[in-house]
Design a protein around this motif. Structure first.
Motif, short mmCIF file in Angstrom:
data_model
loop_
_atom_site.label_atom_id
_atom_site.label_comp_id
_atom_site.label_asym_id
_atom_site.label_seq_id
_atom_site.Cartn_x
_atom_site.Cartn_y
_atom_site.Cartn_z
N ILE A 1 0.84 -1.21 0.00
CA ILE A 1 0.00 0.00 0.00
C ILE A 1 0.87 1.25 0.00
CG2 ILE A 1 -1.62 1.34 1.41
CD1 ILE A 1 -2.84 -1.40 2.25
N ASP A 2 1.92 1.25 0.83
CA ASP A 2 2.83 2.39 0.88
C ASP A 2 3.51 2.61 -0.47
OD1 ASP A 2 2.15 2.79 3.51
OD2 ASP A 2 4.02 1.95 4.33
N ALA A 3 3.94 1.52 -1.10
CA ALA A 3 4.59 1.63 -2.41
C ALA A 3 3.63 2.21 -3.43
CB ALA A 3 5.10 0.26 -2.86
N HIS A 4 2.38 1.76 -3.41
CA HIS A 4 1.38 2.28 -4.34
C HIS A 4 1.18 3.78 -4.14
CE1 HIS A 4 -2.29 2.81 -6.63
NE2 HIS A 4 -2.86 3.29 -5.53
N HIS A 5 1.01 4.19 -2.89
CA HIS A 5 0.79 5.61 -2.62
C HIS A 5 2.01 6.45 -2.99
CE1 HIS A 5 -3.15 5.22 -0.97
NE2 HIS A 5 -2.75 4.45 0.04
N HIS A 6 3.19 5.95 -2.74
CA HIS A 6 4.40 6.68 -3.05
C HIS A 6 4.61 6.84 -4.55
CE1 HIS A 6 8.84 7.12 -3.57
NE2 HIS A 6 8.65 8.03 -2.64
N CYS A 7 4.18 5.84 -5.31
CA CYS A 7 4.48 5.83 -6.75
C CYS A 7 3.30 6.20 -7.64
CB CYS A 7 4.98 4.43 -7.15
SG CYS A 7 6.46 3.91 -6.26
N GLU A 8 2.13 6.43 -7.09
CA GLU A 8 0.96 6.66 -7.92
C GLU A 8 1.03 7.96 -8.73
OE1 GLU A 8 -2.67 6.75 -5.68
OE2 GLU A 8 -1.84 8.12 -4.20
N TYR B 1 3.19 8.64 -10.80
CA TYR B 1 3.67 8.27 -12.14
C TYR B 1 2.53 7.83 -13.05
CZ TYR B 1 8.43 8.29 -10.31
OH TYR B 1 9.62 8.65 -9.74
N GLY B 2 1.36 7.56 -12.45
CA GLY B 2 0.26 6.99 -13.22
C GLY B 2 0.37 5.47 -13.13
N THR B 3 -0.68 4.84 -12.67
CA THR B 3 -0.59 3.41 -12.32
C THR B 3 -0.42 2.48 -13.51
OG1 THR B 3 -3.01 3.25 -12.31
CG2 THR B 3 -1.89 3.68 -10.19
N SER B 4 -0.62 2.96 -14.72
CA SER B 4 -0.49 2.07 -15.88
C SER B 4 0.82 2.30 -16.65
CB SER B 4 -1.69 2.24 -16.81
OG SER B 4 -1.76 3.58 -17.26
N GLN C 1 5.54 0.97 -12.31
CA GLN C 1 5.95 -0.39 -11.96
C GLN C 1 7.39 -0.42 -11.47
OE1 GLN C 1 3.78 -3.04 -11.79
NE2 GLN C 1 5.50 -3.87 -10.64
N ASN C 2 8.26 0.34 -12.13
CA ASN C 2 9.66 0.41 -11.69
C ASN C 2 9.76 1.00 -10.29
OD1 ASN C 2 10.54 -0.69 -14.08
ND2 ASN C 2 10.96 1.30 -15.05
N CYS C 3 8.97 2.03 -10.03
CA CYS C 3 8.97 2.67 -8.71
C CYS C 3 8.49 1.68 -7.64
CB CYS C 3 8.07 3.91 -8.74
SG CYS C 3 7.93 4.75 -7.13
N VAL C 4 7.39 0.97 -7.91
CA VAL C 4 6.85 0.00 -6.95
C VAL C 4 7.87 -1.11 -6.70
CG1 VAL C 4 5.09 -1.78 -6.62
CG2 VAL C 4 4.42 0.50 -7.40
N ASP C 5 8.47 -1.61 -7.79
CA ASP C 5 9.48 -2.67 -7.64
C ASP C 5 10.64 -2.20 -6.76
OD1 ASP C 5 7.97 -4.34 -9.21
OD2 ASP C 5 9.18 -4.03 -11.03
#
Length: 172
Positions: A70-77, A79-82, A87-91
Motif C-alpha cells: 500500500i505504501d509503495a502504491h501511494h508513493h508511486c501513484e 507516475y500513473g498506475t499504468s 511499476q519500476n517505482c513500486v518494484d
C-alpha cells in the motif's frame, strides 16, 4: 474410555476444518486422567502455543507485506498506475524490506523450527498416557509416531481405534 465412531470422527474433523482434533485431544486427555491417576498430561494450552506462535508470525508478516504494498502504491501513484515508471517505482520500493517484514519472516521461520519441539512437550506425555491406558497395545513409540508423523485427522482415528478395543467397564 468412551467408544467413538471413527467415520463420525473423521466427518467432524473435515466439517470443523481440523478443530475437532483439538476437541478430541482435550476429551481423551481428560478421560485418560480420570481412568488412571498415574496418567499426567499437561493442559491443552501447551499444545496450542506452537499454533498460536505460527498464527501470530504469519499475521505479522502478512500485515507487513500488505502495508509495504500500500505504501509503495501511494508513493508511486504520481507516475500513473499504468505506466512502466510506476511499476519500476513500486518494484524499487518493495525491494527494500521493512524491519517489520524482516521480523515477520524471522518469526515464521523460528515458529516453524520450534513447532515440533514445542508440540512434543504435550504429545510426549499424551502418548505415554495412551500406552498406559491401552496396556501397551499401542506402545509409546508407536503412539508418539502416530500423533507426530501421521496426517492430522488420521492420527486420532488410529489412537481412538485402540481406545475402542479396550474392554468396557460398567459404570454405576
Amino acid at each position: 474410555m468412551k467408544q467413538r465412531s471413527l467415520p463420525k470422527m473423521f466427518g467432524l474433523f473435515i466439517i470443523t476444518l481440523g478443530v475437532y482434533r483439538l476437541y478430541w485431544f482435550a476429551k481423551t486427555r481428560r478421560e485418560m486422567m480420570e481412568k488412571d491417576d498415574q496418567v499426567r498430561i499437561p493442559t491443552l494450552w501447551l499444545l496450542a502455543v506452537p499454533y498460536l506462535l505460527m498464527f501470530v508470525a504469519i499475521v505479522v508478516l502478512a500485515g507487513a507485506l500488505l502495508t509495504s504494498a500500500i505504501d509503495a502504491h501511494h508513493h508511486c501513484e504520481s507516475y500513473g498506475t499504468s505506466t512502466p515508471a510506476y511499476q519500476n517505482c513500486v518494484d524499487a520500493e518493495l525491494d527494500d524490506p521493512s524491519a517489520l517484514q524482516i521480523a515477520g519472516t524471522a518469526g515464521v521461520y523460528l515458529s516453524a523450527l520450534a513447532f515440533l519441539p514445542l508440540t512434543s512437550l504435550w504429545l510426549w506425555p499424551y502418548s505415554k498416557g495412551v500406552e498406559r491406558i491401552t496396556h501397551s497395545k499401542l506402545p509409546f513409540p508407536m503412539a508418539m509416531l502416530v500423533v507426530v508423523a501421521v496426517p492430522d485427522g488420521v492420527d486420532m482415528l488410529i489412537v481412538q481405534d485402540s481406545f475402542n478395543k479396550l474392554p468396557q467397564t460398567a459404570t454405576t
